[in-house]
Each structure stands twice: as structure tokens, then as C-alpha cells.
Write an enzyme that holds these catalytic residues in place. Structure first.
Site, PDB file in Angstrom:
ATOM      1  N   SER A  29       0.807  -1.226   0.000  1.00  0.00           N
ATOM      2  CA  SER A  29       0.000   0.000   0.000  1.00  0.00           C
ATOM      3  C   SER A  29       0.839   1.274   0.000  1.00  0.00           C
ATOM      4  CB  SER A  29      -0.941   0.011   1.214  1.00  0.00           C
ATOM      5  OG  SER A  29      -0.200   0.025   2.425  1.00  0.00           O
ATOM      6  N   SER A  30       2.169   1.141   0.100  1.00  0.00           N
ATOM      7  CA  SER A  30       3.008   2.343   0.098  1.00  0.00           C
ATOM      8  C   SER A  30       4.435   1.988  -0.288  1.00  0.00           C
ATOM      9  CB  SER A  30       3.006   3.023   1.480  1.00  0.00           C
ATOM     10  OG  SER A  30       3.605   2.176   2.447  1.00  0.00           O
ATOM     11  N   ASP A  34      -2.255  -8.529   9.656  1.00  0.00           N
ATOM     12  CA  ASP A  34      -1.102  -8.238  10.495  1.00  0.00           C
ATOM     13  C   ASP A  34      -0.229  -9.487  10.470  1.00  0.00           C
ATOM     14  OD1 ASP A  34       0.787  -7.792  12.462  1.00  0.00           O
ATOM     15  OD2 ASP A  34      -0.636  -7.092  13.971  1.00  0.00           O
ATOM     16  N   LYS A  72       5.735 -20.068   5.816  1.00  0.00           N
ATOM     17  CA  LYS A  72       5.109 -21.270   6.386  1.00  0.00           C
ATOM     18  C   LYS A  72       3.759 -21.545   5.751  1.00  0.00           C
ATOM     19  CE  LYS A  72       3.343 -23.195  10.755  1.00  0.00           C
ATOM     20  NZ  LYS A  72       3.243 -23.031  12.221  1.00  0.00           N
ATOM     21  N   SER A  89      15.562  -7.053   2.987  1.00  0.00           N
ATOM     22  CA  SER A  89      16.468  -6.821   4.115  1.00  0.00           C
ATOM     23  C   SER A  89      16.914  -5.358   4.077  1.00  0.00           C
ATOM     24  CB  SER A  89      17.642  -7.802   4.084  1.00  0.00           C
ATOM     25  OG  SER A  89      18.413  -7.664   2.912  1.00  0.00           O
ATOM     26  N   THR A 138      10.479   8.862   8.058  1.00  0.00           N
ATOM     27  CA  THR A 138       9.871   9.642   9.136  1.00  0.00           C
ATOM     28  C   THR A 138      10.197   9.037  10.495  1.00  0.00           C
ATOM     29  OG1 THR A 138       8.048  10.269   7.681  1.00  0.00           O
ATOM     30  CG2 THR A 138       7.704  10.541  10.046  1.00  0.00           C
TER      31      THR A 138
END
Length: 244
Positions: free
Chosen positions: A17-18, A63, A121, A137, A188
Site C-alpha cells: 500500500s506504500s 497483520d 510457512k 532486508s 519519518t
């Protein structure tokens, strides 16, 4: 060189999304791939869908630090060709040791190590034999700085995970992109309102003469998805940062 066709593939982009993930989603959609973007923020996913405007795009809130949510995600979306993760929660982690909050450090580990582990997994059984998993990474593993010990360690650990998974999950390919300094909203959380001056100073030092853009990393991930003879590899896209 064997090339995997991206045009008709089905790609999950966690963090899509970004920033780098959004740039990759745009690139993949333009190539004709079906793209699923996923992340914690429903609002950010909605904005990304509005920006990308494609019938080949869908969004899934998740999440990735929560195992039940990751399992549920893959139950919903089914078969895939590629899984990409650019997500990371580094808020509060860039601190000198006396000021470092353990909770912030744990969130980095959960989002950038355990999250990818859970994606592998539950996602690998749904991937085609020619499919791939690509994680992100970063240069901190090679050029650590004061305040960045946690991120440096997690990046290095993730790269170790990539090599192990490339063996365990073969013939599915598992790789990582290691970006250098890239102009994304994540800064930020690193330098606050000093983002522009900080990135400008690094641009003057880098052999490439500039910092990265999200599209640079999207291009690298596109290569790793498409090159069927690359696995267990860390692809450095950092403007020569390891040389300075």
C-alpha cells in the site's frame, strides 16, 4: 537464462500500500499480473487501490505478526505464483541503547523476521513449483550505524532465513532484495523532519550520485520473480553504499 512469465501470474505483495511495495504493485499490474496487496491499515489499502485503479487488483488487511491472521489470509486468497514482503515496523527502534525500548525492538523482529517466516510457512504450500518468495532486508546489515543495531541485526537474520528457506522449500525460489537508502515514508521514523537534508547528504556520498527511489527496488524484485535460476540470493540495490 530462464525467465518466468510475470504477465499471467498471481502476486501477493505484503506492504503493497506504500513505498516500494506500491511501486511493485504498479509495475506488476502494468505487466498484466493479478496483484493482491496486503497490510495492517485498511485506510492505506483503500487509498492504494484508489490510486492504482485496476480490475486486476485486490486488497487484504492482515497483520503478519499474528499467525492466525496469516493463516486466514492464505485460506482466503488461495493459489499464488509469487509472494513479496516489503513490510516493516521500525517505529521507535532507531535509538541508542540507553534509550531503546525493548517493545520497539520486538516489533521490528516480529514484523521483519517472524512475519516473513509465517508468510513462508503458510504461503509456500500455495505456490506453483516455479514460484518465488522475495523478502526485503537492507543496507543496515552491512553498514550499521549508531541507533540502528536492532534493524542491522534483523536484516542480517532475515538474510540467513532466506538461504535456509531456499534449500528447504526448493524448487520454490527464495531471495531477498537489500535496498540502500530509498526515499520512502519510512524515513519519518528514522530522522523525523530531517528527511530531506539527510537523504541529500547521502546522495552526495554515493557512487550512484543519488538515493534510491521505490521504482529501483520494484525493478529488482521484478528480476527476482522472473529469473528462474536465482535462489538463496541477496540482491543489493544500494547505489554503491557498501563501497563507502
Amino acid at each position: 537464462m530462464a525467465i518466468t512469465e510475470i504477465a499471467n501470474s498471481r502476486i501477493l505483495i505484503v506492504g503493497g500500500s506504500s513505498g516500494m511495495g506500491l511501486a511493485l504493485a504498479q509495475r506488476a499490474l502494468a505487466a498484466g499480473a493479478e496483484v493482491i496487496i496486503a497490510g495492517r491499515s485498511a485506510d492505506k489499502l483503500k487509498r492504494a487501490c484508489s490510486e492504482l485503479q485496476s480490475p486486476l487488483l485486490s486488497a487484504e488487511p492482515v497483520d503478519i505478526t499474528q499467525e492466525n491472521q496469516v493463516a486466514g489470509l492464505f485460506e482466503r486468497i488461495g493459489r499464488l505464483d509469487h509472494i513479496v514482503c516489503t513490510a516493516a515496523d521500525i517505529e521507535g527502534a532507531y535509538e541508542l541503547l540507553p534509550s531503546l525500548d525493548l517493545g520497539a525492538a520486538q516489533r521490528v523482529v516480529e514484523s521483519k523476521f517472524y512475519g516473513p517466516l509465517l508468510l513462508a510457512k503458510y504461503g509456500s504450500p500455495l505456490l506453483s513449483a516455479t514460484g518465488s518468495i522475495t523478502f526485503t532486508s537492507g543496507i543496515a546489515a552491512y553498514r550499521p550505524a549508531a541507533r540502528g543495531s536492532v534493524v542491522a541485526a534483523v536484516n542480517a537474520g532475515l538474510e540467513g532465513l532466506v538461504r535456509a528457506l531456499a534449500v528447504e522449500l526448493a524448487p520454490i525460489r527464495v531471495n531477498a532484495v537489500s535496498p540502500g537508502w530509498v526515499d520512502t515514508p519510512i524515513w519519518t521514523f528514522v530522522v523525523g523532519d530531517r528527511k530531506e537534508e539527510t537523504l541529500d547528504a547521502m546522495a552526495k556520498r554515493l557512487p550512484a550520485g543519488r538515493v534510491g527511489q521505490p521504482e529501483d527496488i520494484a525493478d529488482a524484485i521484478d528480476f527476482l520473480m522472473g529469473n528462474a535460476f536465482t535462489t538463496g540470493t541477496v540482491l543489493h540495490v544500494e547505489g554503491g553504499h557498501r563501497l563507502i
